[in-house]
Design a protein around this motif. Structure first.
Motif, PDB file in Angstrom:
ATOM      1  N   LEU A 237       0.577  -1.323  -0.377  1.00 32.16           N
ATOM      2  CA  LEU A 237       0.164  -0.061  -0.417  1.00 32.16           C
ATOM      3  C   LEU A 237       0.920   1.064   0.344  1.00 32.16           C
ATOM      4  O   LEU A 237       1.988   1.019   0.511  1.00 32.16           O
ATOM      5  CB  LEU A 237      -0.992  -0.115   1.217  1.00 32.16           C
ATOM      6  CG  LEU A 237      -1.746  -0.760   1.092  1.00 32.16           C
ATOM      7  CD1 LEU A 237      -3.117  -0.956   2.512  1.00 32.16           C
ATOM      8  CD2 LEU A 237      -2.547  -1.080  -0.075  1.00 32.16           C
ATOM      9  N   ARG A 238       0.382   2.579  -0.615  1.00 33.43           N
ATOM     10  CA  ARG A 238       1.282   3.266  -0.963  1.00 33.43           C
ATOM     11  C   ARG A 238       0.813   4.087   0.526  1.00 33.43           C
ATOM     12  O   ARG A 238       0.891   4.701   1.163  1.00 33.43           O
ATOM     13  CB  ARG A 238       0.477   4.398  -1.953  1.00 33.43           C
ATOM     14  CG  ARG A 238       0.451   3.937  -2.939  1.00 33.43           C
ATOM     15  CD  ARG A 238       0.164   4.758  -4.067  1.00 33.43           C
ATOM     16  NE  ARG A 238      -1.631   4.739  -4.405  1.00 33.43           N
ATOM     17  CZ  ARG A 238      -1.989   5.838  -3.904  1.00 33.43           C
ATOM     18  NH1 ARG A 238      -1.277   6.987  -3.452  1.00 33.43           N
ATOM     19  NH2 ARG A 238      -3.440   5.815  -4.297  1.00 33.43           N
ATOM     20  N   ASP A 240       2.725   7.999   1.387  1.00 32.57           N
ATOM     21  CA  ASP A 240       3.332   9.901   1.170  1.00 32.57           C
ATOM     22  C   ASP A 240       4.151  10.078   2.366  1.00 32.57           C
ATOM     23  O   ASP A 240       4.581   9.092   2.661  1.00 32.57           O
ATOM     24  CB  ASP A 240       2.663  10.744   0.566  1.00 32.57           C
ATOM     25  CG  ASP A 240       2.787  11.666   0.005  1.00 32.57           C
ATOM     26  OD1 ASP A 240       2.602  11.841  -0.956  1.00 32.57           O
ATOM     27  OD2 ASP A 240       3.043  12.648   0.974  1.00 32.57           O
ATOM     28  N   ASN A 244       4.718   9.449   6.216  1.00 36.23           N
ATOM     29  CA  ASN A 244       6.078   8.190   6.400  1.00 36.23           C
ATOM     30  C   ASN A 244       7.100   9.355   7.875  1.00 36.23           C
ATOM     31  O   ASN A 244       7.008   9.138   8.308  1.00 36.23           O
ATOM     32  CB  ASN A 244       6.720   8.805   5.493  1.00 36.23           C
ATOM     33  CG  ASN A 244       8.253   7.249   5.671  1.00 36.23           C
ATOM     34  OD1 ASN A 244       8.030   6.602   6.689  1.00 36.23           O
ATOM     35  ND2 ASN A 244       9.383   8.160   5.985  1.00 36.23           N
ATOM     36  N   ARG A 277      -0.390   0.895   7.511  1.00 38.44           N
ATOM     37  CA  ARG A 277      -1.306   0.253   5.770  1.00 38.44           C
ATOM     38  C   ARG A 277      -1.995  -0.556   6.463  1.00 38.44           C
ATOM     39  O   ARG A 277      -2.760  -0.938   5.515  1.00 38.44           O
ATOM     40  CB  ARG A 277       0.125  -0.677   5.682  1.00 38.44           C
ATOM     41  CG  ARG A 277       1.569   0.327   4.934  1.00 38.44           C
ATOM     42  CD  ARG A 277       1.960  -0.591   3.576  1.00 38.44           C
ATOM     43  NE  ARG A 277       2.870   0.456   2.994  1.00 38.44           N
ATOM     44  CZ  ARG A 277       4.054   0.200   3.097  1.00 38.44           C
ATOM     45  NH1 ARG A 277       4.666   0.134   4.044  1.00 38.44           N
ATOM     46  NH2 ARG A 277       4.794   1.289   2.337  1.00 38.44           N
ATOM     47  N   ASP A 286      -6.263   1.918  -0.748  1.00 38.45           N
ATOM     48  CA  ASP A 286      -5.110   1.695  -1.250  1.00 38.45           C
ATOM     49  C   ASP A 286      -3.716   2.397  -0.610  1.00 38.45           C
ATOM     50  O   ASP A 286      -3.022   2.834  -1.654  1.00 38.45           O
ATOM     51  CB  ASP A 286      -4.842   1.089  -3.049  1.00 38.45           C
ATOM     52  CG  ASP A 286      -5.090   2.448  -3.222  1.00 38.45           C
ATOM     53  OD1 ASP A 286      -5.286   3.315  -2.592  1.00 38.45           O
ATOM     54  OD2 ASP A 286      -5.016   2.394  -4.829  1.00 38.45           O
ATOM     55  N   PHE A 287      -3.973   3.663   0.264  1.00 39.91           N
ATOM     56  CA  PHE A 287      -3.058   4.432  -0.148  1.00 39.91           C
ATOM     57  C   PHE A 287      -3.621   5.425   1.966  1.00 39.91           C
ATOM     58  O   PHE A 287      -4.499   4.580   2.285  1.00 39.91           O
ATOM     59  CB  PHE A 287      -3.391   6.231  -0.475  1.00 39.91           C
ATOM     60  CG  PHE A 287      -4.820   5.895  -0.014  1.00 39.91           C
ATOM     61  CD1 PHE A 287      -4.793   7.370   0.905  1.00 39.91           C
ATOM     62  CD2 PHE A 287      -5.979   6.281  -0.821  1.00 39.91           C
ATOM     63  CE1 PHE A 287      -6.073   7.964   1.123  1.00 39.91           C
ATOM     64  CE2 PHE A 287      -7.223   7.026  -1.068  1.00 39.91           C
ATOM     65  CZ  PHE A 287      -7.162   7.627   0.027  1.00 39.91           C
TER      66      PHE A 287
END
Length: 334
Positions: A237-238, A240, A244, A277, A286-287
């Motif tokens: 999963l993304r 950004d 982070n 996640r 998915d993000f």
């Protein structure tokens, strides 16, 4: 068994793997709810840890459903499940296994211990001595066991769900901070709400003799390969860069906050992102959002920090300090 098929990115799925995985997670949550009334946040956090590939420490007073929660989770999962009751006389070899000498063949053979499983319930982990605790925690970290110089890997997935009683100190061996750090989350399970407790008492006493944990109503949904597939989806999963950085900022703030004597190490930030996640997956996204990080931060950090003595004397709780600290860290805009 109601087996739920699941396609992963490795074998060209016909539909969105995030949607599939999220649907499976919601069905598991629903099935666990058939045995455990209430405790919705606790159930979600256990599923987050499972899909993030981490271990959990579940803390609560006797009778609030710690063991029932784990047994209900195990019932949804068609993998190996083992329960170990930790006691002061439990030895490391009782967990990992040992070598036996066969008089007929005049050779040593390895007898594998209960650690060779998929889901391990370590009941009352703080009742075992430090050497036994260390043996379990080493296996949790390395996912392998060494007996008489022979290393044997544990079959994935492997998850430890350890329980402990916070109010009983006599005859216990509290886990050191360095060992607590091996758990992805520390989950506190409290008393149920009044309406949940009424429903619980009525349900458990209706036509049932004794007090055995009843998980018969829970359906088995998934196999080990399904869990591994979901874990791969979660890992992809993304996240950004700003999200982070937000997780790192939270962890670094634990080292500077006035009420905290010892802050979380880098593993705290890693735990935040892994758990965030999995939370995003449960929401069908998915993000990862900043809210995912913030929502799971207390469970991911409460066992990684130490309060200053003066705050403990005043009776302040770790969670209260973390709540105040989180409000001071600016979240990135969506």
């Amino acid at each position: 068994m109601n087996d739920t098929s699941f396609s992963t990115p490795d074998n060209a799925p016909a539909s969105n793997p995030v949607v599939q995985a999220s649907a499976i997670a919601q069905r598991m949550r629903s099935e666990i709810g058939k045995a455990l009334i209430g405790q919705a946040d606790t159930v979600e956090q256990v599923l987050i840890a499972l899909f993030a590939g981490g271990h959990v420490l579940i803390e609560g007073v006797p009778g609030v459903g710690k063991t029932l929660l784990v047994r209900a989770l195990a019932k949804t999962f068609d993998g190996a499940f083992t329960r170990i009751q930790f006691t002061p006389d439990l030895m490391p070899s009782d967990i990992t296994g040992h070598a036996l000498y066969d008089l007929k063949s005049e050779q040593f053979s390895i007898r594998r211990g209960p650690i060779f499983t998929n889901l391990l319930l370590a009941d009352e982990i703080n009742r075992a001595p430090a050497k036994t605790q260390a043996a379990l925690l080493e296996v949790m970290q390395e996912c392998q066991v060494t007996i008489e110089g022979q290393s044997m890997a544990l079959a994935p997935p492997f998850m430890t769900l350890a329980t402990q009683n916070p109010i009983e100190q006599e005859g216990t061996y509290p886990l050191p901070e360095a060992q607590l750090d091996r758990f992805l989350l520390k989950i506190l399970i409290g008393y149920p709400a009044e309406h949940e407790e009424k429903s619980l008492v009525a349900s458990v006493t209706a036509g049932q003799t004794g007090d055995a944990l009843n998980v018969e109503a829970v359906a088995t949904l998934i196999k080990p390969h399904t869990v591994l597939g979901i874990q791969r989806v979660v890992a992809g999963l993304r996240v950004d860069a700003a999200v982070n950085d937000y997780a790192v900022a939270i962890v670094r703030q634990t080292r500077e906050w006035s009420g905290i004597a010892i802050g979380a190490g880098p593993r705290g930030g890693i735990a935040l992102i892994r758990a965030a996640r999995a939370r995003a997956l449960l929401a069908g996204r998915d993000f990862v959002t900043p809210d995912d990080v913030k929502a799971i931060a207390i469970a991911a950090l409460r066992h990684r920090i130490t309060l200053r003595p003066e705050l403990e004397i005043e009776g302040q709780r770790t969670d209260d300090v973390l709540v105040a600290m989180l409000e001071s860290v600016k979240a990135p805009r969506a």
